[in-house]
Design a protein around this motif. Structure first.
Motif, PDB file in Angstrom:
ATOM      1  N   PHE A 101      23.538  69.501  53.815  1.00 42.53           N
ATOM      2  CA  PHE A 101      24.565  68.972  52.912  1.00 42.53           C
ATOM      3  C   PHE A 101      24.078  67.699  52.228  1.00 42.53           C
ATOM      4  CE2 PHE A 101      26.017  65.419  55.541  1.00 42.53           C
ATOM      5  CZ  PHE A 101      25.587  65.800  56.802  1.00 42.53           C
ATOM      6  N   LEU A 146      36.450  54.506  59.675  1.00 43.63           N
ATOM      7  CA  LEU A 146      36.967  53.833  58.478  1.00 43.63           C
ATOM      8  C   LEU A 146      37.199  52.358  58.750  1.00 43.63           C
ATOM      9  CD1 LEU A 146      39.608  56.299  56.955  1.00 43.63           C
ATOM     10  CD2 LEU A 146      37.224  55.939  56.279  1.00 43.63           C
ATOM     11  N   GLU A 154      27.104  74.648  63.191  1.00 43.64           N
ATOM     12  CA  GLU A 154      27.987  73.750  63.943  1.00 43.64           C
ATOM     13  C   GLU A 154      28.445  72.554  63.109  1.00 43.64           C
ATOM     14  OE1 GLU A 154      26.822  72.811  68.100  1.00 43.64           O
ATOM     15  OE2 GLU A 154      25.216  74.241  67.676  1.00 43.64           O
ATOM     16  N   VAL A 155      27.648  72.172  62.104  1.00 40.88           N
ATOM     17  CA  VAL A 155      28.041  71.022  61.285  1.00 40.88           C
ATOM     18  C   VAL A 155      28.346  71.388  59.836  1.00 40.88           C
ATOM     19  CG1 VAL A 155      26.784  69.361  62.715  1.00 40.88           C
ATOM     20  CG2 VAL A 155      25.648  70.363  60.741  1.00 40.88           C
ATOM     21  N   SER A 211      22.696  74.233  60.163  1.00 44.39           N
ATOM     22  CA  SER A 211      23.364  74.391  61.461  1.00 44.39           C
ATOM     23  C   SER A 211      24.824  74.727  61.211  1.00 44.39           C
ATOM     24  CB  SER A 211      23.271  73.101  62.281  1.00 44.39           C
ATOM     25  OG  SER A 211      24.224  73.121  63.331  1.00 44.39           O
ATOM     26  N   ASN A 235      41.750  59.756  65.496  1.00 44.29           N
ATOM     27  CA  ASN A 235      40.395  59.375  65.079  1.00 44.29           C
ATOM     28  C   ASN A 235      39.556  60.606  64.720  1.00 44.29           C
ATOM     29  OD1 ASN A 235      38.062  57.671  64.832  1.00 44.29           O
ATOM     30  ND2 ASN A 235      37.426  58.294  66.884  1.00 44.29           N
ATOM     31  N   TYR A 236      38.769  60.478  63.646  1.00 49.23           N
ATOM     32  CA  TYR A 236      37.871  61.563  63.238  1.00 49.23           C
ATOM     33  C   TYR A 236      36.432  61.253  63.655  1.00 49.23           C
ATOM     34  CZ  TYR A 236      41.344  63.692  60.137  1.00 49.23           C
ATOM     35  OH  TYR A 236      42.436  64.333  59.629  1.00 49.23           O
ATOM     36  N   VAL A 237      35.684  62.298  64.030  1.00 48.90           N
ATOM     37  CA  VAL A 237      34.257  62.139  64.321  1.00 48.90           C
ATOM     38  C   VAL A 237      33.478  63.259  63.635  1.00 48.90           C
ATOM     39  CG1 VAL A 237      34.632  60.993  66.557  1.00 48.90           C
ATOM     40  CG2 VAL A 237      34.372  63.482  66.478  1.00 48.90           C
ATOM     41  N   PHE A 238      32.183  63.003  63.387  1.00 50.11           N
ATOM     42  CA  PHE A 238      31.282  64.007  62.831  1.00 50.11           C
ATOM     43  C   PHE A 238      29.894  63.778  63.390  1.00 50.11           C
ATOM     44  CE2 PHE A 238      27.963  65.098  59.794  1.00 50.11           C
ATOM     45  CZ  PHE A 238      28.186  66.458  59.677  1.00 50.11           C
ATOM     46  N   PRO A 239      29.202  64.796  63.939  1.00 52.12           N
ATOM     47  CA  PRO A 239      29.736  66.134  64.198  1.00 52.12           C
ATOM     48  C   PRO A 239      30.796  66.111  65.303  1.00 52.12           C
ATOM     49  CG  PRO A 239      27.446  65.935  64.937  1.00 52.12           C
ATOM     50  CD  PRO A 239      27.825  64.622  64.380  1.00 52.12           C
ATOM     51  N   PRO A 258      25.572  59.513  62.434  1.00 57.04           N
ATOM     52  CA  PRO A 258      25.958  60.514  61.432  1.00 57.04           C
ATOM     53  C   PRO A 258      27.318  60.232  60.806  1.00 57.04           C
ATOM     54  CG  PRO A 258      25.119  61.582  63.405  1.00 57.04           C
ATOM     55  CD  PRO A 258      25.277  60.125  63.732  1.00 57.04           C
ATOM     56  N   HIS A 259      28.161  59.473  61.502  1.00 57.89           N
ATOM     57  CA  HIS A 259      29.407  59.055  60.867  1.00 57.89           C
ATOM     58  C   HIS A 259      29.757  57.644  61.315  1.00 57.89           C
ATOM     59  CE1 HIS A 259      31.474  59.765  64.733  1.00 57.89           C
ATOM     60  NE2 HIS A 259      32.390  58.959  64.254  1.00 57.89           N
ATOM     61  N   LEU A 260      30.605  57.005  60.521  1.00 59.02           N
ATOM     62  CA  LEU A 260      31.149  55.698  60.880  1.00 59.02           C
ATOM     63  C   LEU A 260      32.668  55.788  60.769  1.00 59.02           C
ATOM     64  CD1 LEU A 260      28.851  53.350  58.744  1.00 59.02           C
ATOM     65  CD2 LEU A 260      28.636  53.844  61.184  1.00 59.02           C
ATOM     66  N   LEU A 302      36.993  59.456  57.725  1.00 58.74           N
ATOM     67  CA  LEU A 302      35.848  58.708  58.248  1.00 58.74           C
ATOM     68  C   LEU A 302      34.813  58.531  57.155  1.00 58.74           C
ATOM     69  CD1 LEU A 302      33.889  61.265  60.529  1.00 58.74           C
ATOM     70  CD2 LEU A 302      35.085  61.764  58.429  1.00 58.74           C
ATOM     71  N   LYS A 303      33.676  57.886  57.511  1.00 62.29           N
ATOM     72  CA  LYS A 303      32.546  57.810  56.584  1.00 62.29           C
ATOM     73  C   LYS A 303      31.472  58.746  57.114  1.00 62.29           C
ATOM     74  CE  LYS A 303      33.254  52.819  56.042  1.00 62.29           C
ATOM     75  NZ  LYS A 303      33.290  52.105  57.346  1.00 62.29           N
ATOM     76  N   VAL A 304      30.944  59.611  56.234  1.00 61.64           N
ATOM     77  CA  VAL A 304      29.906  60.560  56.630  1.00 61.64           C
ATOM     78  C   VAL A 304      28.577  60.130  56.025  1.00 61.64           C
ATOM     79  CG1 VAL A 304      29.083  62.934  56.408  1.00 61.64           C
ATOM     80  CG2 VAL A 304      31.504  62.489  56.848  1.00 61.64           C
ATOM     81  N   GLU A 305      27.538  60.160  56.854  1.00 64.78           N
ATOM     82  CA  GLU A 305      26.193  59.879  56.353  1.00 64.78           C
ATOM     83  C   GLU A 305      25.568  61.159  55.823  1.00 64.78           C
ATOM     84  OE1 GLU A 305      21.959  57.891  57.814  1.00 64.78           O
ATOM     85  OE2 GLU A 305      23.308  58.744  59.294  1.00 64.78           O
ATOM     86  N   GLY A 306      24.961  61.093  54.645  1.00 65.09           N
ATOM     87  CA  GLY A 306      24.323  62.284  54.115  1.00 65.09           C
ATOM     88  C   GLY A 306      23.303  61.934  53.056  1.00 65.09           C
ATOM     89  N   SER A 328      35.639  58.332  70.397  1.00 68.18           N
ATOM     90  CA  SER A 328      34.937  57.053  70.399  1.00 68.18           C
ATOM     91  C   SER A 328      35.917  55.886  70.278  1.00 68.18           C
ATOM     92  CB  SER A 328      33.945  57.013  69.240  1.00 68.18           C
ATOM     93  OG  SER A 328      34.590  57.426  68.043  1.00 68.18           O
TER      94      SER A 328
END
Ligand SMILES: [Zn+2]
Lengths: 146, 381
Positions: free
Chosen positions: A136, B249, A10-11, A8, A31-35, B245-247, A97-101, A41
């Protein structure tokens, strides 16, 4: 090596310098977000700016996916005989941030919280044109052994 | 505000029931709950019902009788039952109704729950990539917790072995065969460090609870159980929740900690007053972490508590006395109400061979579900 296409755009963008994840940053609180999403938040604001996320970080938490996920939605191999377990984890991208992958490592003995990781891609399956559909993943940085 | 009592409980056994629809299981639970309260469906003034995969709950009025009552459907992931109960509790507490019912039922296909992912973008890149499985979250959360607080793999097996022992004594449970800790540890690794027998499975079943104003409770039951509080909370910024998908910090308390604190405050009791507890155990790691998140111990203390048998039926704080989700499976709509059903039995002193021997007066339930929601109830005699 066959041509690759992102799961995608977009991500995940595939650039000449390697894969890049696309998120968003809140212009009000940082603040950071993904996607990317339209609201924050953290502060509930809605001034979100598209950003390219960092590509290196440290492993925060992990598990191993030991059985084939349901398909759909999963695009990778789901055959019981050939399915290979894969790691899943959260990687802390410093200051963001923390990204899940997915993780390229699937051996519990070779994964350790805090180890350095970097962004790569892994193929899921071929599309109709014979190109690799990739998503990814995070790979331990060389020389990093628990 | 009016106090609220539970005066009738009904259940359709959990497990697999070929040829019986989920809604039929719900209707059977409703009839049993009405019978337990000495009433009929005609006496019910309102209903809140929850089901994820077995149809819109309000359709069941065609099976039960078309009496024209207000029937509202609720849907809140694994906290669906808790949300139905919360709604019924407040419908009575507000004075709007005298007597009503909370209903939950479900019937899920075999295998892991189908991921439902809406991440905001058009493509389901999350599920397509092999992420988005709830089992992955449970594996990551307990793996991280074990390293932080020194919880062993053996403790994970102890929780599951206790669940199957308790399930063996529960005629309503799905899994009724005790398993040894070694059998549990040696079963297939599904999501490290969690093995097959450490996970609950999607299943089937139904539960219904008749509730009324406390001042009229003795009309319906010689042993009314009072619902002291029912709290539902969603997640706050910084918490670590399922399918994210993200958390962030920074770290924030999860919804279980928030719901638990609010429930104790509203009920005017503390963790030390609880005689029996049903805690969400979608997998054995969850029960361990939820013991601390609900205030029953410090993080890490579970290791010794489990080794000592503190959470066994005869222990200091019996947990999941009916076998929990591990032995009962998880029909999502019904699961939270099953916990309350079990606590009502325990407080009535009617739990048979699995009756806790401490003459329980105050009981606690806790559910947790996607995308980060918790529900807590506190009951007393
Ligand atoms: Zn913000």
């Amino acid at each position: 090596m066959s041509e690759a296409v992102s799961i995608s755009d977009e991500v995940l963008e595939l650039t000449a310098d390697g894969p890049r994840l696309i998120g968003a940053r809140c212009e009000d609180c940082g603040n950071y977000v993904f996607p990317a999403q339209s609201g924050c938040s953290r502060c509930t604001g809605s001034r979100m700016q598209r950003v390219v996320l960092g590509t290196q970080g440290t492993l925060w938490a992990w598990t191993i996916q030991g059985f084939p996920p349901k398909s759909p939605p999963y695009l990778g191999d789901t055959a019981r005989e050939t399915f290979k377990p894969y790691g899943v984890g959260y990687v802390t991208i410093p200051g963001e941030l923390k990204v899940e992958g997915r993780l390229t490592e699937a051996d519990p003995k070779r994964l350790k919280e805090g180890m350095r990781m970097r962004l790569v891609t892994v193929p899921l399956r071929k599309d109709d044109n014979g190109r690799d559909i990739v998503t990814f993943a995070f790979e331990p940085v060389e020389g990093e052994s628990p | 505000m009016t106090d609220v009592a539970i005066v009738g409980i009904g259940m359709h056994p959990f497990g697999r029931h070929e040829g019986v629809s989920g809604m039929e299981q719900g209707a059977i639970a409703v009839r049993r709950a009405c019978e337990d309260a000495g009433i009929t469906w005609k006496d019910i003034q309102f209903a809140f019902g929850g089901s994820r995969e077995a149809g819109d709950p309000d359709r069941m009025v065609s099976m039960l009788g078309l009496t024209g009552i207000q029937f509202i459907n609720v849907s809140n992931g694994c906290a669906t039952g808790g949300s139905a109960l919360f709604s019924a509790f407040n419908a009575i507490r507000s004075g709007a109704f005298d007597i009503g019912i909370a209903i939950g039922f479900d019937k899920h296909p075999r295998g892991a729950f189908t991921p439902r992912t809406q991440t905001g973008t058009g493509v389901d890149w999350y599920g397509s990539s092999g992420l988005a499985l709830t089992t992955q979250f449970f594996g990551m959360k307990i793996n991280h917790y074990m390293q932080q607080y020194g919880i062993s793999h053996r403790s994970l097996a102890r929780v599951a072995a206790k669940a199957f022992r308790n399930g063996a004594n529960n005629p309503m449970a799905w899994r009724r065969n005790a398993l040894s800790e070694d059998e549990i540890l040696q079963s297939q690794m599904l999501s490290y460090p969690l093995t097959q027998y450490m996970f609950c499975n999607p299943g089937e079943g139904g539960v219904a609870l008749v509730m009324c104003r406390a001042d009229i409770a003795h009309k319906y039951s010689s042993r009314p159980i009072f619902l002291r509080t029912s709290v539902v909370r969603s997640r706050r910024f910084g918490s670590f929740e399922v399918t994210a998908p993200h958390l962030a910090l920074e770290h924030g308390d999860g919804p279980t900690i928030d719901a638990s604190k609010a429930a104790f405050e509203q009920a005017g009791v503390g963790p030390q007053d609880i005689d029996v507890a049903q805690l969400q155990d979608t997998e054995s790691g969850a029960e361990i972490m939820h013991m601390a998140e609900n205030g029953f111990c410090e993080h890490g203390e579970q290791e010794h508590m489990l080794a000592r048998g503190d959470t066994e039926i005869g222990g200091r704080l019996p947990v999941n006395t009916d076998g929990g989700c591990l032995a009962n499976g998880e029909p999502i709509g019904a699961s939270g109400l099953r916990q309350v059903y079990e606590n009502v039995l325990q407080l009535r002193g009617a739990a048979g061979v699995r009756q806790v021997p401490n003459d329980p007066k105050v009981a606690y339930t806790h559910v947790y579900g996607a995308p980060g929601i918790s529900g807590v109830t506190i009951l007393s005699r």
